[in-house]
Motif scaffolding. Structure first.
Motif, PDB file in Angstrom:
ATOM      1  N   PRO A 160     -11.279  12.127  -0.565  1.00 53.35           N
ATOM      2  CA  PRO A 160     -10.312  12.986  -0.900  1.00 53.35           C
ATOM      3  C   PRO A 160      -9.026  12.591  -0.450  1.00 53.35           C
ATOM      4  O   PRO A 160      -8.581  11.830   0.537  1.00 53.35           O
ATOM      5  N   ARG A 161      -7.783  12.815  -1.239  1.00 53.34           N
ATOM      6  CA  ARG A 161      -6.580  12.429  -0.934  1.00 53.34           C
ATOM      7  C   ARG A 161      -6.372  10.953  -0.846  1.00 53.34           C
ATOM      8  O   ARG A 161      -5.948  10.423   0.250  1.00 53.34           O
ATOM      9  N   GLY A 162      -6.823  10.327  -1.742  1.00 57.30           N
ATOM     10  CA  GLY A 162      -6.781   8.741  -1.689  1.00 57.30           C
ATOM     11  C   GLY A 162      -5.580   8.097  -1.424  1.00 57.30           C
ATOM     12  O   GLY A 162      -5.682   7.013  -0.683  1.00 57.30           O
ATOM     13  N   GLU A 163      -4.415   8.663  -1.867  1.00 57.29           N
ATOM     14  CA  GLU A 163      -3.143   7.941  -1.701  1.00 57.29           C
ATOM     15  C   GLU A 163      -2.707   8.163  -0.184  1.00 57.29           C
ATOM     16  O   GLU A 163      -2.312   6.965   0.317  1.00 57.29           O
ATOM     17  N   ARG A 164      -3.276   8.945   0.618  1.00 57.04           N
ATOM     18  CA  ARG A 164      -2.812   9.126   1.795  1.00 57.04           C
ATOM     19  C   ARG A 164      -3.796   8.244   2.523  1.00 57.04           C
ATOM     20  O   ARG A 164      -3.420   7.460   3.579  1.00 57.04           O
ATOM     21  N   VAL A 165      -5.051   7.944   1.982  1.00 58.99           N
ATOM     22  CA  VAL A 165      -5.966   7.321   2.520  1.00 58.99           C
ATOM     23  C   VAL A 165      -5.541   5.632   2.461  1.00 58.99           C
ATOM     24  O   VAL A 165      -5.604   4.872   3.298  1.00 58.99           O
ATOM     25  N   ALA A 166      -4.876   5.396   1.283  1.00 58.29           N
ATOM     26  CA  ALA A 166      -4.184   3.971   0.916  1.00 58.29           C
ATOM     27  C   ALA A 166      -3.205   3.713   2.040  1.00 58.29           C
ATOM     28  O   ALA A 166      -3.146   2.488   2.478  1.00 58.29           O
TER      29      ALA A 166
ATOM     30  N   CYS B 149      -5.041  -2.187  -8.892  1.00 58.43           N
ATOM     31  CA  CYS B 149      -5.091  -1.471  -7.703  1.00 58.43           C
ATOM     32  C   CYS B 149      -5.381  -2.302  -6.516  1.00 58.43           C
ATOM     33  O   CYS B 149      -4.962  -1.972  -5.265  1.00 58.43           O
ATOM     34  N   CYS B 150      -6.332  -3.090  -6.411  1.00 59.52           N
ATOM     35  CA  CYS B 150      -6.802  -3.934  -5.364  1.00 59.52           C
ATOM     36  C   CYS B 150      -6.003  -5.248  -5.079  1.00 59.52           C
ATOM     37  O   CYS B 150      -6.581  -6.110  -4.246  1.00 59.52           O
TER      38      CYS B 150
ATOM     39  N   LYS C 278       1.620   1.093  -6.443  1.00 56.50           N
ATOM     40  CA  LYS C 278       0.067   1.250  -5.706  1.00 56.50           C
ATOM     41  C   LYS C 278      -0.430   2.607  -5.929  1.00 56.50           C
ATOM     42  O   LYS C 278      -1.560   2.947  -6.512  1.00 56.50           O
ATOM     43  N   ALA C 279       0.608   3.687  -5.872  1.00 58.70           N
ATOM     44  CA  ALA C 279       0.065   5.313  -5.958  1.00 58.70           C
ATOM     45  C   ALA C 279      -0.215   5.289  -7.268  1.00 58.70           C
ATOM     46  O   ALA C 279      -1.412   6.059  -7.642  1.00 58.70           O
TER      47      ALA C 279
ATOM     48  N   GLN D 107       0.823  -1.142  -0.069  1.00 57.56           N
ATOM     49  CA  GLN D 107       0.051   0.091   0.097  1.00 57.56           C
ATOM     50  C   GLN D 107       0.928   1.296   0.017  1.00 57.56           C
ATOM     51  O   GLN D 107       0.574   2.194  -0.424  1.00 57.56           O
ATOM     52  N   PHE D 108       2.041   1.080   0.461  1.00 59.33           N
ATOM     53  CA  PHE D 108       3.053   2.327   0.412  1.00 59.33           C
ATOM     54  C   PHE D 108       3.759   2.647  -0.917  1.00 59.33           C
ATOM     55  O   PHE D 108       4.646   3.554  -0.944  1.00 59.33           O
TER      56      PHE D 108
END
Length: 270
Positions: free
Chosen positions: A242-248, A209-210, A168-169, A163-164
């Motif tokens: 919002p800010r999906g990368e941070r959520v991931a 992505c998943c 993934k991003a 995820q990091f």
């Protein structure tokens, strides 16, 4: 109000209505199927864990019957899990195609959706024989079975670490972007063939992505309603918030923590 505007609004209402109905039905069937699977019980294994009936035939059940049952449940489960994040992508597709004045928008939307879930169906077809073969080995080899809890923790830990990554991003950015930017809307004129290929492309991007979250689902309990609900929420939130990368990454922290906990527990049991 112009007639075409009224027709567009009616089409949009029908789209959301059918989507809501499909989500409700698939969710209800998934819950019923998981409850039925849970009622069959689980097999105690060496190492202090239990194996789900998902991977082994019950009394009187054939392997082809088990495979068909798994695939049917898999497809329904994928519809329930992926539809919340797919609907916005389908809506964007409809908006882009409707500007061309093409007729049969509902049919084209259906073709895109079928193409999308065809990818997940193919994934399920690949998963079952691997899972069944591994389950058979675990039942025959007690040493391998004892290593399963630790291996599960390691796999979940790796899935969380994914995820990091920049990979993934990039995959998440494509799923969150407008189709014209990353997913290349079909060349006009829109027809069933281009809609089908667009659905396949959406499904492939989504499956990439998943990857980490699907791995958690398979390892932690493919027919466990709690795991399904958690994975569905994670997929939907990282796509739409919002800010999906941070959520991931926040989701990744939770998955890594779960992996560490599983490893500690496995070491303690050992």
């Amino acid at each position: 109000m112009p007639a075409h505007s009224i027709e567009a609004r009616a089409s949009q209402r029908a789209f959301f209505g059918v989507s809501a109905l499909l989500f409700a039905v698939s969710t209800a069937v998934t819950i019923a199927g998981a409850a039925s699977m849970s009622a069959m019980g689980e097999m105690p294994m060496s190492g202090g864990w239990t194996m789900s009936a998902t991977w082994m035939p019950m009394c009187g059940q054939t392997w082809p019957g088990l495979a068909a049952s798994f695939l049917g449940m898999w497809v329904v489960m994928m519809v329930a899990m992926m539809l919340p994040s797919l609907i916005p992508m389908l809506r964007r597709y409809r908006e882009a195609v409707s500007r061309t004045g093409v007729t049969g928008l509902g049919w084209l939307t259906l073709v895109v959706g079928v193409g999308y879930f065809f990818v997940w169906t193919a994934f399920g077809i690949a998963v079952f024989p691997l899972g069944a073969a591994l389950a058979a080995l675990e039942m025959q080899q007690p040493t391998l079975a004892r290593a399963v809890p630790f291996a599960m923790g390691v796999i979940v830990l790796i899935a969380g670490a994914l995820q990091f990554t920049a990979w993934k991003a990039r995959r998440l950015a494509c799923c969150r972007a407008t189709p014209a930017r990353c997913l290349m809307l079909p060349a006009l004129p829109a027809d069933a063939a281009t809609a089908w290929h667009h659905g396949l492309r959406l499904g492939l991007h989504c499956s990439y992505c998943c990857a980490s979250l699907t791995t958690v689902l398979l390892v932690a309990g493919v027919m466990d309603l709690r795991v399904m609900a958690a994975v569905t929420a994670a997929i939907t939130v990282e796509r739409l918030a919002p800010r999906g990368e941070r959520v991931a990454r926040v989701i990744g922290v939770g998955i890594v923590g779960a992996g560490v906990l599983l490893i500690v527990r496995a070491v303690g049991l050992g």
